[in-house]
Design a protein around this motif. Structure first.
Motif: not given
Lengths: 196, 76
Positions: A25-27, A35-39, A72-73, A75-83
């Motif tokens: 829930s934090f992520a 899904a991204r939070a779980e990853d 990790k969050i 990292d995922s945020l950067r990926a969200q931006r890249r994509e």
């Protein structure tokens, strides 16, 4: 390479399983996607297990795991931006929602005047408060929620937020100001409504 | 002449103060306004509470873990 499972790290693994829902829930507040939070949480848990021997013996296990998750969050945020999954917007058209809280002369609108939420310690320990907080975060416009979360939940400085989002510092402050006003209004409505 | 700051502007400073140190002038204006406005005083407390949510989340996670390890019957 197979790690030797000691009693200590066995127990820590159980702890990870137990705390997983809260980490998710934090992520999710930051990534705005389950899904991204779980990853992100999965990656953090795997990293924690892998690096278990670097932790061994020290206190503050949860702080340590939480720290890994924050990386990790990001990292995922950067990926969200890249994509192109999300684009930080300088100007979300939510000025109207803020203006509604004030009269033309800059005083509080009668309907929006802030009330007492009770003892802050008690409030922050209430599960009901966290449910309302979660709902109100979800209701925020995308950029506002992400910037607020980076600042207040992830603890980044506005300077770091500019680096992560490409926003200008001035805009960051404006976005944070609006986000806080919207959140306070939303939380107050639900928090006081149910308590009555 | 000293111009009284309005509530909307005061909330801007309350918010900014959580992200960056205010100038002396800004601090003074905010202090004067808060001394006279009970609504803004409430708002200021609410912003401060929101500012605590990150730390508090960490504590919640800690509590989850502590609850589990004390409930597992494992005396270690």
């Amino acid at each position: 390479m197979q790690q030797i499972t000691t009693e200590g790290n066995q127990e820590r693994m159980q702890r990870l399983v137990a705390v997983r829902p809260r980490l998710i829930s934090f992520a999710r507040l930051q990534l705005r996607d389950l899904a991204r939070a779980e990853d992100a949480v999965q990656e953090a848990i795997e990293a924690a297990i892998e690096k278990d021997d670097t932790f061994a013996g020290r206190s503050g296990y949860e702080t340590w795991v939480f720290g890994i998750l924050k990386y990790k969050i990001l990292d995922s945020l950067r990926a969200q931006r890249r994509e192109g999954w999300w684009q930080p917007l300088d100007e979300e058209l939510d000025e109207a929602a803020i203006d509604r809280q004030f009269q033309k002369n800059g005083r509080w609108d009668q309907e929006a005047r802030p009330s007492d939420w009770g003892d802050p310690e008690t409030t922050l320990h209430s599960e009901r408060f966290w449910k309302i907080f979660d709902l109100c975060m979800t209701a925020l416009p995308d950029t506002a929620a992400r910037v607020f979360s980076l600042r207040e939940l992830m603890g980044l400085s506005t300077e770091d937020i500019c680096r992560e989002t490409g926003l200008k510092q001035n805009n960051c402050w404006v976005i944070l100001h609006r986000a806080r006003l919207r959140l306070r209004a939303c939380i107050e409505r639900d928090w006081l409504a149910e308590e009555a | 002449m000293f111009k009284m700051m309005m509530c909307k502007e005061a909330t801007h400073l309350m918010s900014k103060r959580l992200d960056v140190p205010l100038t002396f002038q800004e601090k003074l204006s905010l202090k004067v306004h808060l001394a006279m406005c009970s609504y803004c005083t409430q708002c200021n407390q609410q912003f401060s509470l929101l500012h605590e949510t990150g730390k508090q989340y960490e504590k919640l996670i800690e509590r989850d873990i502590v609850t589990l390890s004390s409930g597992s019957g494992d005396s270690r």
